[in-house]
Design a protein around this motif. Structure first.
Motif, PDB file in Angstrom:
ATOM      1  N   UNK A 203       1.047  -1.178  -0.005  1.00 45.32           N
ATOM      2  CA  UNK A 203      -0.231   0.225   0.218  1.00 45.32           C
ATOM      3  C   UNK A 203       0.864   1.479  -0.564  1.00 45.32           C
ATOM      4  N   UNK A 204       2.124   1.595  -0.316  1.00 44.14           N
ATOM      5  CA  UNK A 204       3.556   2.531   0.037  1.00 44.14           C
ATOM      6  C   UNK A 204       4.363   1.820  -1.449  1.00 44.14           C
ATOM      7  N   UNK A 205       4.830   2.762  -0.726  1.00 46.81           N
ATOM      8  CA  UNK A 205       5.979   2.739  -2.205  1.00 46.81           C
ATOM      9  C   UNK A 205       6.903   1.588  -1.708  1.00 46.81           C
ATOM     10  N   UNK A 206       7.746   0.520  -2.952  1.00 47.38           N
ATOM     11  CA  UNK A 206       9.008  -0.825  -2.411  1.00 47.38           C
ATOM     12  C   UNK A 206       9.829   0.001  -2.374  1.00 47.38           C
ATOM     13  N   UNK A 207      10.510   0.016  -1.235  1.00 45.02           N
ATOM     14  CA  UNK A 207      11.899  -0.177  -0.673  1.00 45.02           C
ATOM     15  C   UNK A 207      13.511  -1.065  -1.581  1.00 45.02           C
ATOM     16  N   UNK A 208      12.880  -1.772  -1.288  1.00 45.11           N
ATOM     17  CA  UNK A 208      13.699  -3.103  -1.413  1.00 45.11           C
ATOM     18  C   UNK A 208      13.530  -4.382  -2.140  1.00 45.11           C
ATOM     19  N   UNK A 209      14.183  -5.312  -2.985  1.00 44.34           N
ATOM     20  CA  UNK A 209      13.698  -6.734  -3.317  1.00 44.34           C
ATOM     21  C   UNK A 209      14.699  -7.693  -3.349  1.00 44.34           C
TER      22      UNK A 209
ATOM     23  N   UNK B 299       5.991  -7.524  11.245  1.00 48.23           N
ATOM     24  CA  UNK B 299       6.266  -7.326  12.142  1.00 48.23           C
ATOM     25  C   UNK B 299       7.232  -5.647  12.477  1.00 48.23           C
ATOM     26  N   UNK B 300       7.570  -5.451  11.455  1.00 47.03           N
ATOM     27  CA  UNK B 300       8.358  -4.611  11.329  1.00 47.03           C
ATOM     28  C   UNK B 300       7.578  -3.146  11.531  1.00 47.03           C
ATOM     29  N   UNK B 301       7.995  -2.594  12.409  1.00 47.64           N
ATOM     30  CA  UNK B 301       7.043  -1.070  13.142  1.00 47.64           C
ATOM     31  C   UNK B 301       7.483  -0.370  12.218  1.00 47.64           C
ATOM     32  N   UNK B 302       8.015  -0.169  11.214  1.00 43.37           N
ATOM     33  CA  UNK B 302       8.454   0.608  10.692  1.00 43.37           C
ATOM     34  C   UNK B 302       9.347   0.610   8.522  1.00 43.37           C
ATOM     35  N   UNK B 303       9.350   1.560   7.849  1.00 49.38           N
ATOM     36  CA  UNK B 303       9.215   1.120   6.988  1.00 49.38           C
ATOM     37  C   UNK B 303      10.508  -0.554   7.027  1.00 49.38           C
ATOM     38  N   UNK B 304      10.737  -1.286   5.438  1.00 50.16           N
ATOM     39  CA  UNK B 304      10.745  -2.398   5.404  1.00 50.16           C
ATOM     40  C   UNK B 304      12.301  -1.897   4.475  1.00 50.16           C
ATOM     41  N   UNK B 305      14.221  -1.568   4.969  1.00 50.99           N
ATOM     42  CA  UNK B 305      14.785  -1.156   4.311  1.00 50.99           C
ATOM     43  C   UNK B 305      15.830  -2.210   3.902  1.00 50.99           C
ATOM     44  N   UNK B 306      15.102  -3.069   3.754  1.00 52.24           N
ATOM     45  CA  UNK B 306      16.845  -4.190   3.061  1.00 52.24           C
ATOM     46  C   UNK B 306      15.786  -5.494   3.010  1.00 52.24           C
ATOM     47  N   UNK B 307      15.743  -6.707   2.194  1.00 49.22           N
ATOM     48  CA  UNK B 307      14.871  -8.333   2.407  1.00 49.22           C
ATOM     49  C   UNK B 307      16.525  -9.069   2.009  1.00 49.22           C
ATOM     50  N   UNK B 308      16.803  -9.527   2.356  1.00 50.06           N
ATOM     51  CA  UNK B 308      17.477 -10.380   1.162  1.00 50.06           C
ATOM     52  C   UNK B 308      17.451 -12.107   2.048  1.00 50.06           C
TER      53      UNK B 308
ATOM     54  N   UNK C   1       8.180  -2.796   1.910  1.00 55.95           N
ATOM     55  CA  UNK C   1       7.559  -1.756   1.969  1.00 55.95           C
ATOM     56  C   UNK C   1       7.806  -0.607   2.448  1.00 55.95           C
ATOM     57  N   UNK C   2       7.584   0.446   2.488  1.00 56.26           N
ATOM     58  CA  UNK C   2       7.262   1.686   3.517  1.00 56.26           C
ATOM     59  C   UNK C   2       5.810   1.588   4.776  1.00 56.26           C
ATOM     60  N   UNK C   3       4.943   0.384   3.742  1.00 50.47           N
ATOM     61  CA  UNK C   3       3.574  -0.373   4.515  1.00 50.47           C
ATOM     62  C   UNK C   3       4.173  -0.713   5.527  1.00 50.47           C
ATOM     63  N   UNK C   4       6.157  -1.084   5.983  1.00 47.83           N
ATOM     64  CA  UNK C   4       6.329  -1.797   7.082  1.00 47.83           C
ATOM     65  C   UNK C   4       5.712  -3.448   6.622  1.00 47.83           C
ATOM     66  N   UNK C   5       5.449  -4.064   5.611  1.00 46.91           N
ATOM     67  CA  UNK C   5       4.943  -5.836   4.941  1.00 46.91           C
ATOM     68  C   UNK C   5       6.139  -5.753   3.672  1.00 46.91           C
ATOM     69  N   UNK C   6       6.788  -7.380   3.640  1.00 43.83           N
ATOM     70  CA  UNK C   6       7.415  -7.730   3.230  1.00 43.83           C
ATOM     71  C   UNK C   6       6.469  -8.936   1.609  1.00 43.83           C
ATOM     72  N   UNK C   7       6.297  -9.141   1.032  1.00 44.74           N
ATOM     73  CA  UNK C   7       5.514  -9.792   0.205  1.00 44.74           C
ATOM     74  C   UNK C   7       6.610 -10.808  -0.218  1.00 44.74           C
ATOM     75  N   UNK C   8       6.055 -12.361  -0.207  1.00 38.88           N
ATOM     76  CA  UNK C   8       7.128 -13.787  -1.031  1.00 38.88           C
ATOM     77  C   UNK C   8       5.989 -13.844  -2.052  1.00 38.88           C
ATOM     78  N   UNK C   9       6.426 -13.460  -3.285  1.00 39.38           N
ATOM     79  CA  UNK C   9       6.097 -13.318  -4.741  1.00 39.38           C
ATOM     80  C   UNK C   9       7.035 -15.019  -5.049  1.00 39.38           C
ATOM     81  N   UNK C  10       6.110 -15.659  -5.888  1.00 38.52           N
ATOM     82  CA  UNK C  10       5.874 -16.645  -6.602  1.00 38.52           C
ATOM     83  C   UNK C  10       6.027 -15.998  -8.005  1.00 38.52           C
ATOM     84  N   UNK C  11       7.167 -16.272  -8.748  1.00 40.61           N
ATOM     85  CA  UNK C  11       7.601 -15.627 -10.265  1.00 40.61           C
ATOM     86  C   UNK C  11       6.845 -15.689 -11.198  1.00 40.61           C
TER      87      UNK C  11
END
Length: 121
Positions: free
Chosen positions: A24-30, A64-73, A43-53
């Motif tokens: 629901x907000x800007x994606x910051x990391x992939x 689980x994050x209380x603020x923007x998600x800035x990095x995923x790996x 994303x800035x919406x505090x969510x991480x979504x895992x997608x099947x390509x």
């Protein structure tokens, strides 16, 4: 989210069939899994979504994050674990096998600004 294929410049929409599986907000990391089957977005919406390509479907939504998600790996040798950091000054380690089967992911918190997995992970 749109994913472009470089060989033929085709475009695929992820989450198009499920409006609830969207940021629901800007994606910051992939991050792309080592085998190319999954993409994780934070994303800035505090969510991480895992997608099947291949299918374009969301296979997990991690809250689980209380603020923007800035990095995923993704861990390099497996799709089971995903690490994330956020502007809430925490990092989390997610066990995706547990999340996909309906349990909460493992979360370990510390202060970090970014995360990545080296080839030993």
């Amino acid at each position: 989210m749109r994913v472009f294929s470089l060989p033929d410049f085709s475009c695929k929409f992820l989450g198009q069939s499920d409006p609830n599986a969207q940021h629901t907000d800007t994606i910051l990391t992939l991050s792309v899994s080592h085998d190319g089957k999954y993409i994780a977005s934070g994303s800035k919406d505090q969510k991480i979504i895992v997608w099947d390509v291949e299918s374009g479907a969301a296979v997990a939504q991690l809250n689980g994050h209380a603020s923007d998600v800035t990095s995923v790996a993704f861990f390099h040798k497996t799709n089971r674990y995903l690490a994330s950091t956020g502007n809430d000054m925490t990092w989390k380690l997610w066990d995706l096998k547990q999340v996909v089967s309906g349990h909460k992911g493992t979360q370990l918190s510390q202060c970090l600004n970014c995360v990545w997995c080296v080839s030993d992970c």
